[in-house]
Structures are given as structure tokens and as C-alpha cells.
Design a protein around this motif. Structure first.
Motif, PDB file in Angstrom:
ATOM      1  N   LEU A   1       2.830  -7.693  -7.728  1.00 53.47           N
ATOM      2  CA  LEU A   1       3.721  -6.870  -6.917  1.00 53.47           C
ATOM      3  C   LEU A   1       4.934  -6.357  -7.703  1.00 53.47           C
ATOM      4  O   LEU A   1       5.843  -5.766  -7.116  1.00 53.47           O
ATOM      5  CB  LEU A   1       4.182  -7.647  -5.681  1.00 53.47           C
ATOM      6  CG  LEU A   1       3.065  -8.044  -4.718  1.00 53.47           C
ATOM      7  CD1 LEU A   1       3.630  -8.805  -3.526  1.00 53.47           C
ATOM      8  CD2 LEU A   1       2.272  -6.839  -4.252  1.00 53.47           C
ATOM      9  N   LEU A   2       4.945  -6.559  -9.007  1.00 51.61           N
ATOM     10  CA  LEU A   2       6.064  -6.089  -9.822  1.00 51.61           C
ATOM     11  C   LEU A   2       6.341  -4.598  -9.639  1.00 51.61           C
ATOM     12  O   LEU A   2       7.507  -4.211  -9.476  1.00 51.61           O
ATOM     13  CB  LEU A   2       5.835  -6.417 -11.307  1.00 51.61           C
ATOM     14  CG  LEU A   2       6.953  -6.008 -12.259  1.00 51.61           C
ATOM     15  CD1 LEU A   2       8.276  -6.660 -11.875  1.00 51.61           C
ATOM     16  CD2 LEU A   2       6.572  -6.352 -13.688  1.00 51.61           C
ATOM     17  N   PRO A   3       5.330  -3.718  -9.612  1.00 50.49           N
ATOM     18  CA  PRO A   3       5.620  -2.292  -9.382  1.00 50.49           C
ATOM     19  C   PRO A   3       6.312  -2.045  -8.037  1.00 50.49           C
ATOM     20  O   PRO A   3       7.234  -1.238  -7.950  1.00 50.49           O
ATOM     21  CB  PRO A   3       4.245  -1.618  -9.420  1.00 50.49           C
ATOM     22  CG  PRO A   3       3.392  -2.553 -10.219  1.00 50.49           C
ATOM     23  CD  PRO A   3       3.900  -3.931  -9.896  1.00 50.49           C
TER      24      PRO A   3
ATOM     25  N   ASP B   1       0.855  -1.179   0.000  1.00 51.51           N
ATOM     26  CA  ASP B   1       0.000   0.000   0.000  1.00 51.51           C
ATOM     27  C   ASP B   1       0.894   1.233   0.000  1.00 51.51           C
ATOM     28  O   ASP B   1       2.100   1.127  -0.228  1.00 51.51           O
ATOM     29  CB  ASP B   1      -0.978  -0.006   1.192  1.00 51.51           C
ATOM     30  CG  ASP B   1      -0.297   0.076   2.555  1.00 51.51           C
ATOM     31  OD1 ASP B   1       0.925   0.359   2.619  1.00 51.51           O
ATOM     32  OD2 ASP B   1      -0.981  -0.127   3.570  1.00 51.51           O
ATOM     33  N   GLU B   2       0.337   2.371   0.298  1.00 54.35           N
ATOM     34  CA  GLU B   2       1.109   3.613   0.228  1.00 54.35           C
ATOM     35  C   GLU B   2       2.185   3.714   1.309  1.00 54.35           C
ATOM     36  O   GLU B   2       3.085   4.541   1.210  1.00 54.35           O
ATOM     37  CB  GLU B   2       0.195   4.837   0.285  1.00 54.35           C
ATOM     38  CG  GLU B   2      -0.597   4.987   1.561  1.00 54.35           C
ATOM     39  CD  GLU B   2      -1.849   4.115   1.637  1.00 54.35           C
ATOM     40  OE1 GLU B   2      -2.371   3.965   2.751  1.00 54.35           O
ATOM     41  OE2 GLU B   2      -2.285   3.583   0.607  1.00 54.35           O
TER      42      GLU B   2
ATOM     43  N   GLU C   1       9.969  -3.205  -8.304  1.00 51.02           N
ATOM     44  CA  GLU C   1      10.772  -2.229  -9.035  1.00 51.02           C
ATOM     45  C   GLU C   1      11.107  -1.023  -8.145  1.00 51.02           C
ATOM     46  O   GLU C   1      12.232  -0.517  -8.169  1.00 51.02           O
ATOM     47  CB  GLU C   1      10.048  -1.778 -10.301  1.00 51.02           C
ATOM     48  CG  GLU C   1       9.987  -2.873 -11.345  1.00 51.02           C
ATOM     49  CD  GLU C   1       9.138  -2.514 -12.545  1.00 51.02           C
ATOM     50  OE1 GLU C   1       8.325  -1.564 -12.476  1.00 51.02           O
ATOM     51  OE2 GLU C   1       9.287  -3.182 -13.580  1.00 51.02           O
ATOM     52  N   ARG C   2      10.160  -0.568  -7.345  1.00 47.71           N
ATOM     53  CA  ARG C   2      10.431   0.558  -6.429  1.00 47.71           C
ATOM     54  C   ARG C   2      11.464   0.164  -5.381  1.00 47.71           C
ATOM     55  O   ARG C   2      12.348   0.944  -5.031  1.00 47.71           O
ATOM     56  CB  ARG C   2       9.140   1.042  -5.760  1.00 47.71           C
ATOM     57  CG  ARG C   2       8.224   1.760  -6.724  1.00 47.71           C
ATOM     58  CD  ARG C   2       7.140   2.612  -6.070  1.00 47.71           C
ATOM     59  NE  ARG C   2       6.598   2.165  -4.824  1.00 47.71           N
ATOM     60  CZ  ARG C   2       5.403   1.597  -4.651  1.00 47.71           C
ATOM     61  NH1 ARG C   2       4.625   1.389  -5.679  1.00 47.71           N
ATOM     62  NH2 ARG C   2       4.997   1.237  -3.446  1.00 47.71           N
ATOM     63  N   ILE C   3      11.359  -1.070  -4.874  1.00 45.04           N
ATOM     64  CA  ILE C   3      12.325  -1.545  -3.887  1.00 45.04           C
ATOM     65  C   ILE C   3      13.728  -1.578  -4.470  1.00 45.04           C
ATOM     66  O   ILE C   3      14.676  -1.104  -3.849  1.00 45.04           O
ATOM     67  CB  ILE C   3      11.927  -2.937  -3.366  1.00 45.04           C
ATOM     68  CG1 ILE C   3      10.651  -2.844  -2.516  1.00 45.04           C
ATOM     69  CG2 ILE C   3      13.061  -3.575  -2.568  1.00 45.04           C
ATOM     70  CD1 ILE C   3      10.048  -4.185  -2.168  1.00 45.04           C
ATOM     71  N   VAL C   4      13.877  -2.123  -5.670  1.00 43.13           N
ATOM     72  CA  VAL C   4      15.187  -2.186  -6.314  1.00 43.13           C
ATOM     73  C   VAL C   4      15.747  -0.775  -6.501  1.00 43.13           C
ATOM     74  O   VAL C   4      16.922  -0.524  -6.242  1.00 43.13           O
ATOM     75  CB  VAL C   4      15.112  -2.936  -7.654  1.00 43.13           C
ATOM     76  CG1 VAL C   4      16.391  -2.784  -8.452  1.00 43.13           C
ATOM     77  CG2 VAL C   4      14.816  -4.413  -7.419  1.00 43.13           C
TER      78      VAL C   4
END
Length: 63
Positions: A52-54, A21-22, A57-60
Motif C-alpha cells: 500500500l506504499l503508493p 482501488d481507483e 504516498e498519495r494520501i500524504v
């Protein structure tokens, strides 16, 4: 080639659980900024789930 193992039998480790979530990004930023990390592992629940791909990508990008 054999993977090397740390000489420290009790490595210092921590785990951060996130909710999709946010709050996920701020939770990760806080955990990553807490100290210097030698290794960061992203669990399979995030890495292998198409929805959960988005987030992955944010985590990476944060790492």
C-alpha cells in the motif's frame, strides 16, 4: 516532555475508510474537503503495508 492533551474531553473526530482501488483518492478528497482538519492520522493498515506504499504516498500528498 509530556504530550499535552486537549481541554475538550470530547473532541470532534471522524473516520474515513478507503479501499485500495481507483475510488480511494476521490473518497479521501471528499473527506478532507468536507471541513478544516486540525489533525489527520493515517492508520497503520496503510502506513505499514508494503503493497500500500503508493496509496500512502498519495494520501500524504493529498493532506
Amino acid at each position: 516532555m509530556t504530550p499535552s492533551r486537549s481541554a475538550d474531553p470530547d473532541p470532534d473526530a471522524a473516520m474515513t475508510l478507503v479501499v485500495f482501488d481507483e475510488s480511494a483518492e476521490s473518497t479521501l478528497v471528499a473527506s478532507l474537503a468536507d471541513r478544516s482538519w486540525d489533525v489527520v492520522v493515517v492508520g497503520g493498515g496503510i502506513r505499514k503495508t508494503e503493497q500500500l506504499l503508493p496509496l500512502f504516498e498519495r494520501i500524504v500528498n493529498l493532506i
